[in-house]
Design a protein around this motif. Sequence first.
Motif, short mmCIF file in Angstrom:
data_model
loop_
_atom_site.label_atom_id
_atom_site.label_comp_id
_atom_site.label_asym_id
_atom_site.label_seq_id
_atom_site.Cartn_x
_atom_site.Cartn_y
_atom_site.Cartn_z
N ARG A 163 0.81 -1.21 0.00
CA ARG A 163 0.00 0.00 0.00
C ARG A 163 0.85 1.26 0.00
N ASN A 164 2.06 1.17 0.48
CA ASN A 164 2.95 2.33 0.54
C ASN A 164 3.89 2.44 -0.66
N GLY A 165 3.75 1.54 -1.63
CA GLY A 165 4.60 1.57 -2.81
C GLY A 165 5.71 0.53 -2.74
N PRO A 166 6.77 0.71 -3.50
CA PRO A 166 7.87 -0.27 -3.52
C PRO A 166 8.67 -0.22 -2.22
N CYS A 167 9.20 -1.38 -1.84
CA CYS A 167 9.94 -1.47 -0.60
C CYS A 167 10.91 -2.64 -0.67
N ILE A 168 12.08 -2.49 -0.02
CA ILE A 168 13.09 -3.54 0.07
C ILE A 168 13.46 -3.73 1.53
N CYS A 169 13.49 -4.99 1.99
CA CYS A 169 13.89 -5.33 3.35
C CYS A 169 14.88 -6.48 3.32
N TYR A 170 15.82 -6.44 4.23
CA TYR A 170 16.83 -7.50 4.35
C TYR A 170 16.68 -8.18 5.70
N VAL A 171 16.68 -9.52 5.70
CA VAL A 171 16.53 -10.30 6.93
C VAL A 171 17.64 -11.35 6.96
N TYR A 172 18.39 -11.37 8.05
CA TYR A 172 19.47 -12.34 8.23
C TYR A 172 19.01 -13.45 9.15
N ASN A 173 19.78 -14.57 9.18
CA ASN A 173 19.31 -15.76 9.91
C ASN A 173 19.32 -15.59 11.44
N ASP A 174 19.93 -14.53 11.97
CA ASP A 174 19.86 -14.30 13.41
C ASP A 174 18.72 -13.37 13.80
N GLY A 175 17.87 -13.02 12.82
CA GLY A 175 16.74 -12.16 13.09
C GLY A 175 16.96 -10.70 12.78
N THR A 176 18.15 -10.33 12.31
CA THR A 176 18.44 -8.94 11.97
C THR A 176 17.59 -8.47 10.79
N ARG A 177 17.04 -7.24 10.90
CA ARG A 177 16.22 -6.68 9.83
C ARG A 177 16.75 -5.31 9.44
N ILE A 178 16.79 -5.06 8.12
CA ILE A 178 17.17 -3.75 7.58
C ILE A 178 16.10 -3.36 6.56
N SER A 179 15.47 -2.21 6.75
CA SER A 179 14.37 -1.82 5.85
C SER A 179 14.43 -0.35 5.48
N SER A 180 15.59 0.26 5.55
CA SER A 180 15.70 1.69 5.26
C SER A 180 16.75 1.96 4.19
N SER A 181 16.72 1.19 3.12
CA SER A 181 17.72 1.35 2.06
C SER A 181 17.05 1.18 0.71
N ASN A 182 17.53 1.96 -0.26
CA ASN A 182 17.04 1.83 -1.63
C ASN A 182 17.84 0.82 -2.44
N VAL A 183 19.01 0.43 -1.95
CA VAL A 183 19.88 -0.51 -2.65
C VAL A 183 20.39 -1.53 -1.64
N ILE A 184 20.27 -2.82 -1.96
CA ILE A 184 20.79 -3.89 -1.11
C ILE A 184 21.41 -4.95 -2.01
N SER A 185 22.61 -5.37 -1.67
CA SER A 185 23.28 -6.48 -2.37
C SER A 185 23.81 -7.44 -1.32
#
Length: 277
Positions: free
Chosen positions: A165-187
């Motif tokens: 509903r808010n448009g495009p979004c990218i989130c990163y989740v690692y196996n220890d539960g870490t979350r990153i959701s404030s980036s336009n580019v992730i590799s």
Amino acid sequence: MALQSVCSWDLTSSKELMPRNLCPFPGLKVASSPHVFLPQHSVSASSRHPEGPPPPAHGTTTLAFIYSGGVVAATDTRSSAGHLVCSPDSRKATLIHSHLLATTSGSSADCQLFGRALARECRIYQLRNGYMPSVRGAAKMLSMIMMPFRGMKVCAAFTLCGWDRNGPCICYVYNDGTRISSSNVISVGSGSPYAYSIIDDGYRVGMGEEEARKLARRAVCHAGRRDAYSGGSVDVYWIREGGCERDAREDLVQLYEKLVQEETHKLGTDEMGKGKK
């Protein structure tokens, strides 16, 4: 002592009758004390091997960035175990639902397990509420699913690329539960440093679809060229308001030759333009 009195066993006489040199193990010396101490091992602590075999190296190249029409994601297709190439044409992206795609990095079995678990939880959420969760909500679900496995040698990293509903979004989740959701580019992956070098040079906010396609293909191609654990082909995915789509797969070797020819032609054109001036 109670057992000795009941059995009328004289401990002093038994010790006197027992031969001093009696030992069932020829390499083991019997001491006068009740405890037997083995000689210390001559190998130093620094030269001892760690417990179990060395962990296998996990290599891949996955990337995602936001452009004017949504999110573009790209991956290589090589699956490896240590220095062995297991499959040159595997798929490293999982469709969670029609508007959410997850690119994976790590152990194939772990990524499949958590990808299926996330798809199930999203479906249950839809049945309860009447709509799918947001991309950040799905990332939080995945983080909660993976957090109990912290410290259990699970190897899985997810890049959730979606449209909500808010448009495009990218989130990163690692196996220890870490979350990153404030980036336009992730590799993510062993080839990510090479991919970042290409993206940082060519990425701009609001870029068009064709420009985004060229940048994603070029970044994965150069990462596969430099990283020993990345290779095979290039898969490019598009996550838009209408759903997810995928471009035709391109071989990395042929794509690299094509990019070299385009770069050579561009340099030649620029030199000709400078000469005319």
